[in-house]
Design a protein around this motif. Structure first.
Motif, PDB file in Angstrom:
ATOM      1  N   SER A 176       0.777  -1.359   0.075  1.00 36.22           N
ATOM      2  CA  SER A 176      -0.013  -0.005   0.115  1.00 36.22           C
ATOM      3  C   SER A 176       0.903   1.249  -0.102  1.00 36.22           C
ATOM      4  CB  SER A 176      -0.983   0.041   1.180  1.00 36.22           C
ATOM      5  OG  SER A 176      -0.081  -0.099   2.478  1.00 36.22           O
ATOM      6  N   LYS A 177       2.116   1.189   0.580  1.00 36.97           N
ATOM      7  CA  LYS A 177       2.883   2.227   0.450  1.00 36.97           C
ATOM      8  C   LYS A 177       4.431   1.944   0.622  1.00 36.97           C
ATOM      9  CE  LYS A 177       2.905   4.862   4.358  1.00 36.97           C
ATOM     10  NZ  LYS A 177       2.596   5.937   5.436  1.00 36.97           N
ATOM     11  N   VAL A 178       5.184   2.669   0.087  1.00 33.53           N
ATOM     12  CA  VAL A 178       6.780   2.585   0.235  1.00 33.53           C
ATOM     13  C   VAL A 178       7.299   3.906   0.823  1.00 33.53           C
ATOM     14  CG1 VAL A 178       8.945   2.020  -0.946  1.00 33.53           C
ATOM     15  CG2 VAL A 178       7.016   0.745  -1.588  1.00 33.53           C
ATOM     16  N   THR A 179       7.861   3.759   1.712  1.00 37.22           N
ATOM     17  CA  THR A 179       8.727   5.079   2.188  1.00 37.22           C
ATOM     18  C   THR A 179      10.143   4.929   2.490  1.00 37.22           C
ATOM     19  OG1 THR A 179       6.625   5.185   4.013  1.00 37.22           O
ATOM     20  CG2 THR A 179       8.691   6.472   4.560  1.00 37.22           C
ATOM     21  N   TRP A 180      10.748   6.028   1.831  1.00 37.30           N
ATOM     22  CA  TRP A 180      12.264   6.270   2.062  1.00 37.30           C
ATOM     23  C   TRP A 180      12.751   7.228   2.905  1.00 37.30           C
ATOM     24  CZ3 TRP A 180       9.367   5.498  -2.632  1.00 37.30           C
ATOM     25  CH2 TRP A 180       9.727   4.413  -3.307  1.00 37.30           C
TER      26      TRP A 180
END
Length: 250
Positions: free
Chosen positions: A106-110
């Protein structure tokens, strides 16, 4: 008359200065490496420019579409950044390689480990995605860009056809049609297997060519050494003859 000309010139100069000093704002975008064909796999890159002169980008969050969930999402490691992948349960399970999948990314965070994206620079964040939907022409990703001064820019406005681009447009991935043979271009398991087979064949051919080259090189070296030996031997004989003649003359 002179005053009006001076005023006009000043106005033009002021507009020119504003045009030069006004920054050309960019925004977060997504582009495939090659193409993103319907029903296939692709590697896409989220391009994040830093738009601030006094702050760095320290976090990037990309939300993946829920109307067309992607069963496979694999981010590529990026030096200097931590990556967190979040998943969510699906209302309708997906089928991938004969298996049912009940959740999707649902989401990728860097998150930057250091300074992040400094002023005047941009960063690309590659992600392998698939399989891409066959019943859609594009995928919309919404992104949040966080700066070191705690400012958050929300790239979430969906561009509408026939209207001006919004101030903070969401990244949109255009999907191409599948090829005429019914297969989609991308990085599927079959594609990877074919690539591996081709690489193995190429390696074998290279090895065979190398062996032939080594053999040819050995024969050539032997011939060269033989010629050198003959030349050296002839030179020795000539020297001996000349030396003998000198002794006879003396």
């Amino acid at each position: 008359m002179k005053a009006s000309r001076i005023a006009a010139a000043g106005a033009v100069a002021g507009v020119a200065v504003l045009a030069v000093s006004t920054p050309c704002f960019a925004h977060v975008t997504v582009q495939p490496e090659g193409e993103a064909a319907k029903g296939g796999y692709a590697v896409v890159g989220f391009k994040v420019p830093n738009e601030r002169d006094n702050a760095s980008t320290t976090k990037v969050e990309v939300t993946f579409p829920t109307d067309h969930p992607l069963a496979s999402v694999m981010p590529q490691p990026v030096e200097g950044w931590d990556i967190e992948v979040s998943k969510a349960k699906l209302d309708k399970p997906l089928e991938m390689h004969g298996e049912k999948i009940n959740e999707a990314v649902s989401k990728v965070t860097w998150t930057a480990k250091g300074d992040g994206i400094e002023p005047g620079f941009f960063q690309k964040f590659p992600v392998s995605v698939g399989s891409l939907p066959e019943d859609a022409d594009e995928l919309v990703f919404k992104a949040l860009q966080t700066y070191s001064n705690k400012e958050v820019v929300r790239w979430i406005e969906v561009p509408q056809e026939g209207q001006e681009e919004p101030d903070n447009p969401a990244p949109v991935l255009a999907l191409s049609e599948a090829s005429d043979d019914g297969h989609s271009h991308g990085t599927s398991d079959d594609d990877r297997a074919d690539d591996a087979a081709e690489a193995e064949n190429a390696a074998a051919e290279t090895s065979a060519a190398s062996d032939e080259g080594d053999s040819g090189g050995t024969d050539t070296t032997a011939r060269v050494l033989g010629v050198v030996g003959i030349v050296v031997g002839a030179a020795g004989v000539a020297y001996g003859v000349l030396a003998g003649r000198r002794r006879t003359t003396v």
